[in-house]
Design an enzyme around this catalytic site. Structure first.
Site, PDB file in Angstrom:
ATOM      1  N   TYR A 169       0.826  -1.204   0.000  1.00  0.00           N
ATOM      2  CA  TYR A 169       0.000   0.000   0.000  1.00  0.00           C
ATOM      3  C   TYR A 169       0.867   1.263   0.000  1.00  0.00           C
ATOM      4  CZ  TYR A 169      -3.406  -3.605   0.793  1.00  0.00           C
ATOM      5  OH  TYR A 169      -4.147  -4.737   0.655  1.00  0.00           O
ATOM      6  N   ARG A 214       3.359  -0.906  10.855  1.00  0.00           N
ATOM      7  CA  ARG A 214       3.422  -2.254  10.264  1.00  0.00           C
ATOM      8  C   ARG A 214       4.301  -2.147   9.037  1.00  0.00           C
ATOM      9  NH1 ARG A 214      -1.014  -7.074   9.119  1.00  0.00           N
ATOM     10  NH2 ARG A 214       0.229  -8.467  10.420  1.00  0.00           N
ATOM     11  N   GLY A 305      -3.879 -14.152  13.281  1.00  0.00           N
ATOM     12  CA  GLY A 305      -4.874 -13.558  12.406  1.00  0.00           C
ATOM     13  C   GLY A 305      -5.996 -14.516  12.075  1.00  0.00           C
ATOM     14  N   ARG A 306      -5.782 -15.319  11.032  1.00  0.00           N
ATOM     15  CA  ARG A 306      -6.861 -16.193  10.582  1.00  0.00           C
ATOM     16  C   ARG A 306      -7.278 -17.192  11.659  1.00  0.00           C
ATOM     17  NH1 ARG A 306      -3.765 -17.199   5.052  1.00  0.00           N
ATOM     18  NH2 ARG A 306      -2.075 -16.713   6.507  1.00  0.00           N
ATOM     19  N   CYS A 327      -7.652 -23.367  10.789  1.00  0.00           N
ATOM     20  CA  CYS A 327      -7.781 -22.544   9.582  1.00  0.00           C
ATOM     21  C   CYS A 327      -7.247 -23.375   8.430  1.00  0.00           C
ATOM     22  CB  CYS A 327      -6.978 -21.261   9.732  1.00  0.00           C
ATOM     23  SG  CYS A 327      -6.854 -20.324   8.204  1.00  0.00           S
ATOM     24  N   CYS A 330      -7.127 -20.985   3.122  1.00  0.00           N
ATOM     25  CA  CYS A 330      -7.711 -20.947   1.763  1.00  0.00           C
ATOM     26  C   CYS A 330      -6.955 -19.914   0.903  1.00  0.00           C
ATOM     27  CB  CYS A 330      -9.166 -20.499   1.819  1.00  0.00           C
ATOM     28  SG  CYS A 330     -10.117 -21.306   3.112  1.00  0.00           S
TER      29      CYS A 330
HETATM   30  C1  FMN Z   1      -9.378 -11.502   5.745  1.00  0.00           C
HETATM   31  C2  FMN Z   1      -8.053 -10.835   5.915  1.00  0.00           C
HETATM   32  C3  FMN Z   1      -7.983  -9.454   5.939  1.00  0.00           C
HETATM   33  C4  FMN Z   1      -6.750  -8.816   6.153  1.00  0.00           C
HETATM   34  N1  FMN Z   1      -6.727  -7.452   6.265  1.00  0.00           N
HETATM   35  C5  FMN Z   1      -5.561  -6.836   6.600  1.00  0.00           C
HETATM   36  C6  FMN Z   1      -5.551  -5.443   6.892  1.00  0.00           C
HETATM   37  O1  FMN Z   1      -6.565  -4.756   6.894  1.00  0.00           O
HETATM   38  N2  FMN Z   1      -4.357  -4.894   7.200  1.00  0.00           N
HETATM   39  C7  FMN Z   1      -3.206  -5.622   7.292  1.00  0.00           C
HETATM   40  O2  FMN Z   1      -2.150  -5.054   7.604  1.00  0.00           O
HETATM   41  N3  FMN Z   1      -3.203  -6.947   7.039  1.00  0.00           N
HETATM   42  C8  FMN Z   1      -4.352  -7.568   6.738  1.00  0.00           C
HETATM   43  N4  FMN Z   1      -4.378  -8.924   6.575  1.00  0.00           N
HETATM   44  C9  FMN Z   1      -3.147  -9.694   6.887  1.00  0.00           C
HETATM   45  C10 FMN Z   1      -3.192 -10.180   8.356  1.00  0.00           C
HETATM   46  O3  FMN Z   1      -3.122  -9.102   9.262  1.00  0.00           O
HETATM   47  C11 FMN Z   1      -2.059 -11.154   8.666  1.00  0.00           C
HETATM   48  O4  FMN Z   1      -0.835 -10.495   8.485  1.00  0.00           O
HETATM   49  C12 FMN Z   1      -2.113 -12.382   7.758  1.00  0.00           C
HETATM   50  O5  FMN Z   1      -3.416 -12.920   7.741  1.00  0.00           O
HETATM   51  C13 FMN Z   1      -1.123 -13.448   8.234  1.00  0.00           C
HETATM   52  O6  FMN Z   1      -1.393 -13.828   9.566  1.00  0.00           O
HETATM   53  P1  FMN Z   1      -2.184 -15.205   9.892  1.00  0.00           P
HETATM   54  O7  FMN Z   1      -1.466 -16.291   9.172  1.00  0.00           O
HETATM   55  O8  FMN Z   1      -2.117 -15.318  11.386  1.00  0.00           O
HETATM   56  O9  FMN Z   1      -3.566 -15.041   9.372  1.00  0.00           O
HETATM   57  C14 FMN Z   1      -5.583  -9.569   6.330  1.00  0.00           C
HETATM   58  C15 FMN Z   1      -5.659 -10.964   6.266  1.00  0.00           C
HETATM   59  C16 FMN Z   1      -6.876 -11.585   6.083  1.00  0.00           C
HETATM   60  C17 FMN Z   1      -6.926 -13.078   6.074  1.00  0.00           C
HETATM   61  S1  SF4 Z   2     -11.842 -18.593   5.081  1.00  0.00           S
HETATM   62 FE1  SF4 Z   2     -10.216 -20.131   4.985  1.00  0.00          FE
HETATM   63  S2  SF4 Z   2      -8.348 -18.906   5.293  1.00  0.00           S
HETATM   64 FE2  SF4 Z   2     -10.034 -17.630   5.988  1.00  0.00          FE
HETATM   65  S3  SF4 Z   2     -10.169 -18.019   8.193  1.00  0.00           S
HETATM   66 FE3  SF4 Z   2     -11.602 -19.407   7.150  1.00  0.00          FE
HETATM   67  S4  SF4 Z   2     -10.461 -21.325   6.876  1.00  0.00           S
HETATM   68 FE4  SF4 Z   2      -8.969 -19.700   7.313  1.00  0.00          FE
END
Ligand code: FMN
Ligand code: SF4
Length: 353
Positions: A169, A214, A305-306, A327, A330
């Site tokens: 971004y 970030r 996150g997820r 999770c 996906c």
């Molecule tokens: C649905 C979704 C929306 C996200 N929106 C943002 C966001 O608004 N800002 C951001 O910095 N990262 C965003 N991310 C990235 C997450 O903050 C995070 O870095 C990423 O999902 C990896 O972490 P995880 O494996 O624990 O999910 C988003 C990720 C997902 C899955």
């Molecule tokens: S939609 Fe898929 S990637 Fe997203 S939180 Fe659910 S299982 Fe995880």
């Protein structure tokens, strides 16, 4: 779990454990006004009840022209503060601190005329985006948008802001020398755009208001990520949340036997170079892995996150030794599109019933 449930201090706030919920947009709940809806409030309240030490609210746009979708939450006008305050009140009632991530998409946004530090073309979801180089007046106006957004965040009761400076971004576009080819001060010193924003937020908000960033660990190389981390620490930011940047070098140099993801390696190396709290993220799918990362890398917080989207109660379940849910990682996370279609969540709910 030796470290996961330890308290950690970020500037002036005591965070009850080392788990942060990172920013995650959910586009289906708001509309073109970017105003908060009851769904947004319920979502963050449920996450807070789930036990995380800290919540960082989703990327919330500082200018309508900088949006990623036409339903992204906004913090670009004063009237949005009322709804945002309903989120912070609901989260604070659970004793949980909350920051908001302030965001501008730059060239990858949805506006008809998109902007970039330098002229730049890229494909976004099959569409060619041609970003025009920001004039100096446009550049200063966007800096003001960030500063005003932070002031609104303070008014809305957030404990701090996280400046979105990664994931391709606008600020990431400034920091990445492959994108930013300006020959003025903002090109010669790619960090200047963000530094000026940080300095003004610091001036215009009370001293206990937290400012984090970030940052891309590879922007485009790890050496750049470390150099930027040092610069932002010196500028007085209170924490660094390390994720991916824009276009990084093909293969980041990570030791072959490194047990975690490359981006966690970047967070570890950045932590070695700074003394403010550093957060690590990506694919942390179990309390055991989260704890191991904290133990072995010395980062201060892990972002779940997820995992949290699959199970709002992830932290409480981890603490009680229960299943935290699964999770499926996906290709496109359905939470961006329609949370009800998240297969991980449904699977977990079935397991519980
Ligand atoms: C649905 C979704 C929306 C996200 N929106 C943002 C966001 O608004 N800002 C951001 O910095 N990262 C965003 N991310 C990235 C997450 O903050 C995070 O870095 C990423 O999902 C990896 O972490 P995880 O494996 O624990 O999910 C988003 C990720 C997902 C899955
Ligand atoms: S939609 Fe898929 S990637 Fe997203 S939180 Fe659910 S299982 Fe995880």
């Amino acid at each position: 779990m030796n470290k996961l449930f330890e308290q950690v201090v970020i500037k002036n706030i005591k965070v009850k454990n080392r788990i942060a919920v990172p920013p995650m947009v959910v586009y289906t709940w708001s509309d073109d006004t970017g105003y908060v809806t009851q769904n947004n409030i319920d979502h963050y309240e449920a996450i807070a009840k789930g036990g995380a030490g800290l919540i960082i609210q989703e990327g919330t746009c500082v200018n309508k022209k900088g949006r990623l979708t036409d339903t992204q939450l906004g913090i670009w006008e004063d009237a949005q503060v009322v709804g945002l305050k309903r989120i912070t009140d609901a989260v604070h009632r659970q004793g949980t601190p909350i920051f908001v991530e302030i965001h501008h998409a730059g060239v990858v946004g949805i506006a008809e005329e998109v902007v970039c530090p330098s002229d730049y073309e890229c494909m976004v979801k099959g569409q060619l985006k041609k970003g025009h180089e920001l004039t100096i007046d446009e550049l200063h106006a966007i800096q003001q948008d960030f500063i005003l957004a932070a002031k609104r965040a303070y008014k809305a009761g957030y404990d701090g802001v996280e400046i979105h400076a990664c994931h391709s971004y606008l600020i990431s576009q400034f920091l990445n020398r492959r994108i930013n080819r300006r020959d003025d001060l903002y090109g010669q010193h790619p960090e200047f755009f963000a530094l000026e924003i940080i300095r003004e937020i610091r001036q215009q908000t009370p001293s206990n208001f937290i400012i984090g960033i970030r940052l891309g660990g590879f922007e485009p190389t790890l050496e750049d990520g470390i150099a930027y981390a040092r610069i932002f620490e010196e500028s007085g930011v209170d924490f660094l949340d390390i994720s991916y940047g824009f276009v990084q070098e093909a293969t980041p140099i990570v030791p072959k036997d490194y047990p975690f993801k490359d981006i966690i390696y970047a967070a570890q190396k950045i932590k070695e170079a700074v003394s403010i709290p550093v957060f690590a993220v990506n694919g942390i799918n179990s309390p055991e892995l989260a704890d191991k990362i904290l133990e072995q890398t010395d980062v201060d917080m892990v972002d779940i996150g997820r995992g949290t989207l699959v199970n709002y109660n992830w932290v409480n379940d981890a603490k009680a030794g229960r299943d935290v849910g699964t999770c499926l990682y996906c290709k496109t996370c359905m939470w961006r599109v329609d949370p009800m279609k998240c297969p991980g969540k449904l699977k977990h709910q079935r397991n519980q019933s």
